[in-house]
Scaffold this motif. Structure first.
Motif, PDB file in Angstrom:
ATOM      1  N   VAL A  21     -49.778 -14.659   1.244  1.00 30.23           N
ATOM      2  CA  VAL A  21     -50.698 -15.052   0.156  1.00 30.23           C
ATOM      3  C   VAL A  21     -49.641 -15.158  -1.042  1.00 30.23           C
ATOM      4  O   VAL A  21     -49.951 -16.385  -1.614  1.00 30.23           O
ATOM      5  CB  VAL A  21     -51.916 -14.232  -0.403  1.00 30.23           C
ATOM      6  CG1 VAL A  21     -52.386 -14.773  -1.677  1.00 30.23           C
ATOM      7  CG2 VAL A  21     -52.916 -14.154   0.831  1.00 30.23           C
ATOM      8  N   LEU A  22     -48.899 -14.679  -1.261  1.00 34.19           N
ATOM      9  CA  LEU A  22     -47.919 -14.742  -2.261  1.00 34.19           C
ATOM     10  C   LEU A  22     -46.973 -15.876  -2.136  1.00 34.19           C
ATOM     11  O   LEU A  22     -46.505 -16.449  -2.919  1.00 34.19           O
ATOM     12  CB  LEU A  22     -46.915 -13.237  -2.513  1.00 34.19           C
ATOM     13  CG  LEU A  22     -47.977 -12.041  -3.294  1.00 34.19           C
ATOM     14  CD1 LEU A  22     -46.950 -10.990  -3.298  1.00 34.19           C
ATOM     15  CD2 LEU A  22     -48.521 -12.559  -4.578  1.00 34.19           C
ATOM     16  N   ILE A  24     -47.807 -18.576  -0.293  1.00 24.20           N
ATOM     17  CA  ILE A  24     -48.577 -19.645  -0.531  1.00 24.20           C
ATOM     18  C   ILE A  24     -48.422 -20.139  -2.034  1.00 24.20           C
ATOM     19  O   ILE A  24     -48.360 -21.259  -2.408  1.00 24.20           O
ATOM     20  CB  ILE A  24     -49.956 -19.670  -0.067  1.00 24.20           C
ATOM     21  CG1 ILE A  24     -49.968 -19.513   1.333  1.00 24.20           C
ATOM     22  CG2 ILE A  24     -50.997 -20.698  -0.582  1.00 24.20           C
ATOM     23  CD1 ILE A  24     -51.420 -19.155   1.908  1.00 24.20           C
ATOM     24  N   GLN A  25     -48.706 -19.075  -2.773  1.00 26.16           N
ATOM     25  CA  GLN A  25     -48.691 -19.337  -4.403  1.00 26.16           C
ATOM     26  C   GLN A  25     -47.241 -20.009  -4.741  1.00 26.16           C
ATOM     27  O   GLN A  25     -47.218 -20.659  -5.653  1.00 26.16           O
ATOM     28  CB  GLN A  25     -49.067 -17.854  -5.192  1.00 26.16           C
ATOM     29  CG  GLN A  25     -49.306 -18.180  -6.381  1.00 26.16           C
ATOM     30  CD  GLN A  25     -49.364 -16.757  -7.150  1.00 26.16           C
ATOM     31  OE1 GLN A  25     -48.715 -15.882  -6.621  1.00 26.16           O
ATOM     32  NE2 GLN A  25     -50.099 -16.845  -8.190  1.00 26.16           N
ATOM     33  N   LEU A  26     -46.143 -19.360  -4.294  1.00 28.27           N
ATOM     34  CA  LEU A  26     -44.924 -19.794  -4.831  1.00 28.27           C
ATOM     35  C   LEU A  26     -44.712 -21.054  -4.390  1.00 28.27           C
ATOM     36  O   LEU A  26     -43.982 -21.651  -4.818  1.00 28.27           O
ATOM     37  CB  LEU A  26     -43.784 -18.612  -4.304  1.00 28.27           C
ATOM     38  CG  LEU A  26     -42.441 -18.757  -4.925  1.00 28.27           C
ATOM     39  CD1 LEU A  26     -42.543 -18.621  -6.486  1.00 28.27           C
ATOM     40  CD2 LEU A  26     -41.719 -17.505  -4.269  1.00 28.27           C
ATOM     41  N   SER A  27     -44.981 -21.156  -3.029  1.00 28.32           N
ATOM     42  CA  SER A  27     -44.744 -22.794  -2.518  1.00 28.32           C
ATOM     43  C   SER A  27     -45.433 -23.733  -3.560  1.00 28.32           C
ATOM     44  O   SER A  27     -44.913 -24.656  -3.535  1.00 28.32           O
ATOM     45  CB  SER A  27     -45.284 -22.946  -1.009  1.00 28.32           C
ATOM     46  OG  SER A  27     -44.995 -23.940  -0.530  1.00 28.32           O
ATOM     47  N   TYR A  28     -46.712 -23.504  -3.920  1.00 27.39           N
ATOM     48  CA  TYR A  28     -47.178 -24.625  -4.715  1.00 27.39           C
ATOM     49  C   TYR A  28     -46.409 -24.530  -6.136  1.00 27.39           C
ATOM     50  O   TYR A  28     -46.478 -25.849  -6.563  1.00 27.39           O
ATOM     51  CB  TYR A  28     -48.698 -24.071  -4.934  1.00 27.39           C
ATOM     52  CG  TYR A  28     -49.407 -24.980  -5.726  1.00 27.39           C
ATOM     53  CD1 TYR A  28     -49.795 -26.268  -5.380  1.00 27.39           C
ATOM     54  CD2 TYR A  28     -49.952 -24.362  -7.238  1.00 27.39           C
ATOM     55  CE1 TYR A  28     -50.435 -27.157  -6.156  1.00 27.39           C
ATOM     56  CE2 TYR A  28     -50.784 -25.272  -7.897  1.00 27.39           C
ATOM     57  CZ  TYR A  28     -51.033 -26.583  -7.453  1.00 27.39           C
ATOM     58  OH  TYR A  28     -51.481 -27.596  -8.129  1.00 27.39           O
ATOM     59  N   ARG A  29     -46.024 -23.794  -6.500  1.00 30.51           N
ATOM     60  CA  ARG A  29     -45.214 -23.738  -7.839  1.00 30.51           C
ATOM     61  C   ARG A  29     -44.274 -24.510  -7.848  1.00 30.51           C
ATOM     62  O   ARG A  29     -43.668 -25.348  -8.425  1.00 30.51           O
ATOM     63  CB  ARG A  29     -44.730 -22.443  -8.423  1.00 30.51           C
ATOM     64  CG  ARG A  29     -45.855 -21.523  -9.022  1.00 30.51           C
ATOM     65  CD  ARG A  29     -45.315 -20.087  -9.371  1.00 30.51           C
ATOM     66  NE  ARG A  29     -44.308 -20.300 -10.234  1.00 30.51           N
ATOM     67  CZ  ARG A  29     -43.511 -19.203 -10.786  1.00 30.51           C
ATOM     68  NH1 ARG A  29     -43.595 -17.999 -10.194  1.00 30.51           N
ATOM     69  NH2 ARG A  29     -42.561 -19.482 -11.726  1.00 30.51           N
ATOM     70  N   ARG A  40     -53.982 -29.424 -11.202  1.00 31.63           N
ATOM     71  CA  ARG A  40     -54.006 -28.060 -11.705  1.00 31.63           C
ATOM     72  C   ARG A  40     -55.592 -27.711 -12.179  1.00 31.63           C
ATOM     73  O   ARG A  40     -55.871 -28.300 -12.851  1.00 31.63           O
ATOM     74  CB  ARG A  40     -53.083 -27.662 -12.818  1.00 31.63           C
ATOM     75  CG  ARG A  40     -52.901 -26.403 -13.134  1.00 31.63           C
ATOM     76  CD  ARG A  40     -52.397 -26.315 -14.767  1.00 31.63           C
ATOM     77  NE  ARG A  40     -51.160 -27.088 -15.154  1.00 31.63           N
ATOM     78  CZ  ARG A  40     -49.928 -26.400 -15.302  1.00 31.63           C
ATOM     79  NH1 ARG A  40     -50.017 -24.975 -15.701  1.00 31.63           N
ATOM     80  NH2 ARG A  40     -48.943 -26.892 -15.745  1.00 31.63           N
ATOM     81  N   PRO A  41     -56.136 -26.489 -11.982  1.00 30.04           N
ATOM     82  CA  PRO A  41     -55.577 -25.382 -11.227  1.00 30.04           C
ATOM     83  C   PRO A  41     -55.700 -25.233  -9.696  1.00 30.04           C
ATOM     84  O   PRO A  41     -55.242 -23.959  -8.996  1.00 30.04           O
ATOM     85  CB  PRO A  41     -55.867 -24.095 -11.892  1.00 30.04           C
ATOM     86  CG  PRO A  41     -57.314 -24.552 -12.063  1.00 30.04           C
ATOM     87  CD  PRO A  41     -57.353 -26.070 -12.697  1.00 30.04           C
ATOM     88  N   ARG A  42     -56.267 -26.440  -9.282  1.00 29.49           N
ATOM     89  CA  ARG A  42     -56.502 -26.412  -8.018  1.00 29.49           C
ATOM     90  C   ARG A  42     -55.377 -26.201  -6.901  1.00 29.49           C
ATOM     91  O   ARG A  42     -54.418 -27.050  -7.137  1.00 29.49           O
ATOM     92  CB  ARG A  42     -57.310 -27.592  -7.346  1.00 29.49           C
ATOM     93  CG  ARG A  42     -58.609 -27.564  -7.942  1.00 29.49           C
ATOM     94  CD  ARG A  42     -59.531 -28.792  -7.683  1.00 29.49           C
ATOM     95  NE  ARG A  42     -60.829 -28.594  -8.335  1.00 29.49           N
ATOM     96  CZ  ARG A  42     -61.994 -29.545  -8.297  1.00 29.49           C
ATOM     97  NH1 ARG A  42     -61.528 -30.739  -7.321  1.00 29.49           N
ATOM     98  NH2 ARG A  42     -63.046 -29.447  -8.599  1.00 29.49           N
ATOM     99  N   VAL A  43     -55.471 -25.694  -5.752  1.00 29.58           N
ATOM    100  CA  VAL A  43     -54.212 -25.643  -4.922  1.00 29.58           C
ATOM    101  C   VAL A  43     -54.486 -26.435  -3.691  1.00 29.58           C
ATOM    102  O   VAL A  43     -55.253 -26.635  -3.224  1.00 29.58           O
ATOM    103  CB  VAL A  43     -53.776 -24.063  -4.211  1.00 29.58           C
ATOM    104  CG1 VAL A  43     -52.944 -23.959  -3.386  1.00 29.58           C
ATOM    105  CG2 VAL A  43     -53.528 -22.994  -5.575  1.00 29.58           C
TER     106      VAL A  43
END
Length: 362
Positions: A21-22, A24-29, A40-43
């Protein structure tokens, strides 16, 4: 060992999920650095592995985030690989934890017996409630039962006793070594009239004596073990009823006191098939059938029986086959259980009250 492996696998599964999960979050950043127009803020869905290992021209802040993304992906994938490896060891650990072949099984839980002096009060009747008779089952000790059967005060009442061998680990396997049938006397004692004794050996037999204990016996082939006397109104179950929710079998004999009837009927084997438990496991329900309840004209005359899961005694039974002349079928219902000193008093008072105030015999 198995429990320890399962705990480790649980921790690894949780770690893999958190790292994923972390990631996924970092890949989006990282993708938002490359494409500022992403919502933003949708992924949105990103290719994490392509993002982590992209070798093209990258901004300085992007390279730092790529290292973190690779670490998180490595942790997640590593956890999944360890989970797969441990899944291969789990069956082997189960074999190590199992007892070796031929090892003694763990001792079974001790069988619970009613305290000495316990008295169980029943009503036996037809299934429509007609011809009611009060049945008192008194436990003298784990090897002796006394049973009194009363219809109306001041009228003749049956008094039957039974003795048993020392209880075995499996209570349902015990059977009566001898029964004495008689009448209840005015001083609350038994007037013996008939004796039934079991002989085991090359052949199982029942010896019936009438009038005197030393009378010439009348011999019968005994029913299959463990045998029960059907007209004893399932009293044996107060000591040796089923405690486990599983099938069992027993044999039945029946005294049928009619002028043109055999002195004793050997009914044969009865089967008790477990159905279900109720009242949070306090009661076990069985279907009763088998050769003992087969009738050439009426077919199967068995029924259902409910027993106490701790002590094995009958709570209720309904069969199509009667156990006394004059009855159309059979129903037995438990009214009360009195233990210890209370049970002793209930038994003594019931026997004394039966003849209390009655006119003297003619």
């Amino acid at each position: 060992m198995v429990l320890a492996i399962l705990l480790v696998m649980g921790v690894l599964a949780l770690g893999a999920l958190v790292a994923w999960v972390l990631a996924i979050q970092l890949s989006y950043r990282i993708e938002r650095i490359r494409r500022p127009d992403l919502p933003r803020p949708r992924v949105v869905i990103t290719n994490m592995f392509a993002t982590a290992f992209w070798t093209g021209e990258a901004k300085p802040e992007e390279r730092s985030l790529q290292k973190q993304l690779r670490l998180r992906l490595g942790v997640s994938v590593g956890c999944f690989l360890l989970l797969a490896l441990l899944s291969f060891f789990l069956p082997l650990a189960g074999r190590e934890d199992a007892p070796p072949a031929g090892a003694a099984a763990a001792p079974a839980a001790p069988v619970s017996y009613h305290p000495d002096g316990t008295t169980l009060v029943y009503i036996r009747s037809n299934q429509d409630g007609s011809l009611p008779e009060r049945i008192l089952v008194h436990i003298r000790n784990p090897q002796e039962l006394h049973v009194a059967k009363m219809i109306d005060a001041c009228k003749s009442a049956a008094y039957v006793t039974a003795r048993f061998a020392a209880p075995a680990a499996d209570a349902t396997s015990a059977e009566a070594l001898g029964l004495i049938g008689g009448r209840l006397q005015r001083d609350a004692t038994q007037l013996p009239q008939a004796w039934v004794d079991l002989a085991t050996g090359p052949a199982r037999t029942l010896a019936v004596r009438l009038g005197a204990q030393d009378a010439e016996p009348i011999m019968f082939d005994a029913p299959p073990a463990p045998w029960r006397m059907y007209d004893f109104d399932l009293a044996e179950f107060a000591l040796f009823g089923p405690r486990q929710p599983k099938d069992f079998t027993f044999g039945l004999a029946l005294a049928w006191p009619e002028d043109d009837a055999p002195l004793l009927r050997i009914l044969g084997e009865a089967r008790a098939d477990f159905l279900y438990s109720s009242d949070k496991g306090a009661k076990n329900h069985f279907r009763i059938s088998g050769p003992a309840f087969e009738d050439t004209r009426a077919g199967s005359r068995g029924g259902e029986m409910i027993t106490d899961a701790v002590f094995g005694h009958v709570i209720e039974a309904r069969f199509g086959l009667p156990n006394h002349p004059g009855y159309a079928n059979f129903m037995l219902k438990l009214l009360k259980v009195s233990s210890g000193a209370e049970g002793q008093a209930a038994w003594r008072d019931a026997l004394m009250r039966h003849w209390q105030g009655c006119p003297p015999p003619a």
